[in-house]
Design a protein around this motif. Structure first.
Motif, mmCIF file in Angstrom:
data_model
loop_
_atom_site.group_PDB
_atom_site.id
_atom_site.type_symbol
_atom_site.label_atom_id
_atom_site.label_comp_id
_atom_site.label_asym_id
_atom_site.label_seq_id
_atom_site.Cartn_x
_atom_site.Cartn_y
_atom_site.Cartn_z
ATOM 1 N N VAL A 7 0.842 -1.183 0.000
ATOM 2 C CA VAL A 7 0.000 0.000 0.000
ATOM 3 C C VAL A 7 0.887 1.246 0.000
ATOM 4 O O VAL A 7 1.877 1.305 0.719
ATOM 5 C CB VAL A 7 -0.876 -0.044 1.280
ATOM 6 N N LEU A 8 0.543 2.214 -0.831
ATOM 7 C CA LEU A 8 1.362 3.420 -0.932
ATOM 8 C C LEU A 8 0.799 4.580 -0.112
ATOM 9 O O LEU A 8 -0.389 4.608 0.239
ATOM 10 C CB LEU A 8 1.488 3.858 -2.397
ATOM 11 N N TYR A 9 1.697 5.520 0.171
ATOM 12 C CA TYR A 9 1.356 6.763 0.865
ATOM 13 C C TYR A 9 0.060 7.348 0.297
ATOM 14 O O TYR A 9 -0.115 7.392 -0.923
ATOM 15 C CB TYR A 9 2.498 7.763 0.687
ATOM 16 N N GLY A 10 -0.820 7.777 1.206
ATOM 17 C CA GLY A 10 -2.088 8.337 0.763
ATOM 18 C C GLY A 10 -3.263 7.440 1.119
ATOM 19 O O GLY A 10 -4.394 7.901 1.203
ATOM 20 N N GLN A 11 -2.962 6.138 1.336
ATOM 21 C CA GLN A 11 -4.025 5.202 1.715
ATOM 22 C C GLN A 11 -4.297 5.325 3.221
ATOM 23 O O GLN A 11 -3.357 5.294 4.025
ATOM 24 C CB GLN A 11 -3.595 3.768 1.397
ATOM 25 N N PRO A 12 -5.565 5.453 3.602
ATOM 26 C CA PRO A 12 -5.905 5.682 5.014
ATOM 27 C C PRO A 12 -5.366 4.620 5.981
ATOM 28 O O PRO A 12 -5.060 4.935 7.130
ATOM 29 C CB PRO A 12 -7.437 5.691 5.017
ATOM 30 N N VAL A 13 -5.213 3.373 5.520
ATOM 31 C CA VAL A 13 -4.769 2.301 6.433
ATOM 32 C C VAL A 13 -3.390 2.625 7.025
ATOM 33 O O VAL A 13 -3.073 2.212 8.140
ATOM 34 C CB VAL A 13 -4.770 0.918 5.717
ATOM 35 N N LEU A 14 -2.588 3.396 6.295
ATOM 36 C CA LEU A 14 -1.247 3.746 6.794
ATOM 37 C C LEU A 14 -1.314 4.743 7.951
ATOM 38 O O LEU A 14 -0.320 4.947 8.654
ATOM 39 C CB LEU A 14 -0.384 4.334 5.670
ATOM 40 N N ARG A 15 -2.443 5.386 8.118
ATOM 41 C CA ARG A 15 -2.604 6.378 9.186
ATOM 42 C C ARG A 15 -3.413 5.869 10.363
ATOM 43 O O ARG A 15 -3.664 6.580 11.315
ATOM 44 C CB ARG A 15 -3.266 7.645 8.603
ATOM 45 N N ARG A 16 -3.872 4.628 10.277
ATOM 46 C CA ARG A 16 -4.685 4.042 11.333
ATOM 47 C C ARG A 16 -3.779 3.372 12.365
ATOM 48 O O ARG A 16 -2.744 2.820 12.006
ATOM 49 C CB ARG A 16 -5.582 2.983 10.687
ATOM 50 N N LYS A 17 -4.190 3.403 13.627
ATOM 51 C CA LYS A 17 -3.449 2.639 14.632
ATOM 52 C C LYS A 17 -3.850 1.175 14.487
ATOM 53 O O LYS A 17 -5.031 0.846 14.483
ATOM 54 C CB LYS A 17 -3.783 3.158 16.033
ATOM 55 N N ALA A 18 -2.849 0.314 14.334
ATOM 56 C CA ALA A 18 -3.137 -1.109 14.109
ATOM 57 C C ALA A 18 -3.718 -1.754 15.370
ATOM 58 O O ALA A 18 -3.354 -1.386 16.487
ATOM 59 C CB ALA A 18 -1.861 -1.827 13.689
ATOM 60 N N GLU A 19 -4.589 -2.713 15.175
ATOM 61 C CA GLU A 19 -5.182 -3.430 16.308
ATOM 62 C C GLU A 19 -4.228 -4.493 16.836
ATOM 63 O O GLU A 19 -3.504 -5.130 16.062
ATOM 64 C CB GLU A 19 -6.476 -4.121 15.861
ATOM 65 N N ALA A 20 -4.254 -4.698 18.151
ATOM 66 C CA ALA A 20 -3.429 -5.749 18.758
ATOM 67 C C ALA A 20 -3.908 -7.117 18.272
ATOM 68 O O ALA A 20 -5.104 -7.323 18.061
ATOM 69 C CB ALA A 20 -3.526 -5.677 20.276
ATOM 70 N N VAL A 21 -2.957 -8.029 18.103
ATOM 71 C CA VAL A 21 -3.312 -9.412 17.755
ATOM 72 C C VAL A 21 -3.705 -10.116 19.047
ATOM 73 O O VAL A 21 -2.946 -10.118 20.020
ATOM 74 C CB VAL A 21 -2.115 -10.131 17.093
ATOM 75 N N VAL A 22 -4.894 -10.701 19.072
ATOM 76 C CA VAL A 22 -5.371 -11.364 20.295
ATOM 77 C C VAL A 22 -4.937 -12.827 20.288
ATOM 78 O O VAL A 22 -4.415 -13.343 21.263
ATOM 79 C CB VAL A 22 -6.907 -11.239 20.413
ATOM 80 N N THR A 23 -5.125 -13.488 19.166
ATOM 81 C CA THR A 23 -4.760 -14.904 19.055
ATOM 82 C C THR A 23 -3.837 -15.096 17.860
ATOM 83 O O THR A 23 -4.165 -14.661 16.752
ATOM 84 C CB THR A 23 -6.014 -15.783 18.836
#
Ligand SMILES: [Zn+2]
Length: 168
Positions: A7-23
């Motif tokens: 994914v390149l710069y400009g895509q919203p996912v790069l600005r989201r705080k990632a969710e913790a892995v539970v399992t």
């Protein structure tokens, strides 16, 4: 294993705080393996899950390039909890192609994470490994290396950043 699209710069996912892995299940292990393959193919030394469009706290680092032996490592839910020293090194990012800038970061970091088997790890990292981990853990918090350069430098890069964002 399968290659994933970076994914390149400009895509919203790069600005989201990632969710913790539970399992740490098969899907997480598959994600980590795919990320390692994608990182190698792109000639990168690190890759974070948001860079393949997945908002999960997973990153991979190519310790092979760093220590001269092929040993890609996956870090799940990595957190830096101690840092000391400071050094400035030129950085790039697979999500921001053809752009390198000097970034000042800690020289040593102590991190906690879970490995691919779910075992808690606690490591002190130095050198290039410390550098790459700080860059990748930033990604998990929605932070990019261009956020860590001066406002003046950032201004100069705006045109290039807009170009990259318009490709996506
Ligand atoms: Zn990056």
């Amino acid at each position: 294993m399968a290659l994933r699209e970076i994914v390149l710069y400009g895509q919203p996912v790069l600005r989201r705080k990632a969710e913790a892995v539970v399992t740490i299940d098969d899907s997480v292990r598959e994600l980590a393996k795919d990320m390692i393959e994608t990182m190698f193919t792109a000639d990168g030394i690190g890759l974070a899950a948001p860079q393949v469009g997945v908002s999960l706290a997973v990153c991979v680092v190519n310790n092979g390039l760093i220590e001269d032996e092929a040993e890609p490592n996956a870090y799940i839910n990595p957190v830096i909890y101690e840092e000391t020293g400071s050094c400035t090194i030129e950085e790039g990012c697979l999500s921001i192609p053809d752009l390198q800038e000097d970034v000042t970061r800690a020289e040593f970091v102590r991190i906690k994470y879970q490995d691919i088997d779910g075992v808690e790890q606690d490591e002190i990292c130095a050198g290039m490994l410390a550098r790459v981990l700080q860059h990748e853990i930033d990604h998990l918090n929605g932070v990019l290396f261009i956020d860590r350069i001066s406002g003046i430098r950032r201004k100069l890069l705006e045109k290039r950043l807009k170009q990259i964002a318009s490709q996506t």
